[in-house]
Every structure is written in C-alpha cells, then in structure tokens.
Design a protein around this motif. Structure first.
Motif: not given
Length: 105
Positions: A1-24
């Motif tokens: 989980m810590t690695q996931y949070i780190y990578h979501c915040n250390a770079q552009t979270p394209s997966g998070e953006v995509g997830f939000r767009a698909m599940t909004e």
C-alpha cells in the motif's frame, strides 16, 4: 500500500485519473454522510479536510456545513494536495490536525 500511495503521488497518476473517469458516475458511499450529518449533536465541532486538487470535491463538506446551520462546521482545503492530503502535504496536514485537536481541548 505504501508503494502504491508513493507512486500515485510521485508521478502523474494516470491510472487514478483513468479510474476516476471510468467510475465517476458509479461511485457512491455505502452510507452517505450527508443523509446522517443532521444526527450529530449541535455542540460537536466538525472539521472536514480536503486536498484542493482532490478528485473528491469539497462541496459535500460545504453542504454538510449548510445542513448543520449554526453548529461549528469548517471545511478546510490544503493547497497543492490531492486525495491523499497526508502524503502530499504532510506538514500542512499535521499542522491542521494539530490545530483541530488543540481547539477541542
């Protein structure tokens, strides 16, 4: 989980953006806070903390404050923070939480 949070915040979270767009339109709370916020005692102070850049809009906090009327209700936005406020701006987040704790002594 810590690695996931780190990578979501250390770079552009394209997966998070995509997830939000698909599940909004599909995401909803199991027990929505706004339907229960009126049950809180009026003497109980409430502070809601949001990241200013979060995909979770602070409008729910604003609406909760409206519902609570004159009860002490604050909505705080932490600049340059996304959904993971504590990781994006840890010093600001800690300062806010510390101030909240001091205010309810």
């Amino acid at each position: 989980m810590t690695q996931y949070i780190y990578h979501c915040n250390a770079q552009t979270p394209s997966g998070e953006v995509g997830f939000r767009a698909m599940t909004e339109t599909l995401g909803w709370a199991k027990r929505p806070m706004l339907q229960r916020v009126h049950l809180l005692p009026r003497f109980m102070p409430v502070t809601m903390v949001y990241g200013a850049c979060s995909w979770v809009e602070s409008s729910s906090g604003d609406r909760a404050a409206e519902i609570r009327g004159k009860a002490h209700t604050r909505v705080l936005l932490i600049k340059e923070a996304s959904h993971h406020v504590y990781a994006d701006q840890p010093d600001d987040f800690n300062r806010v939480v510390e101030n909240i704790c001091k205010s309810v002594d």
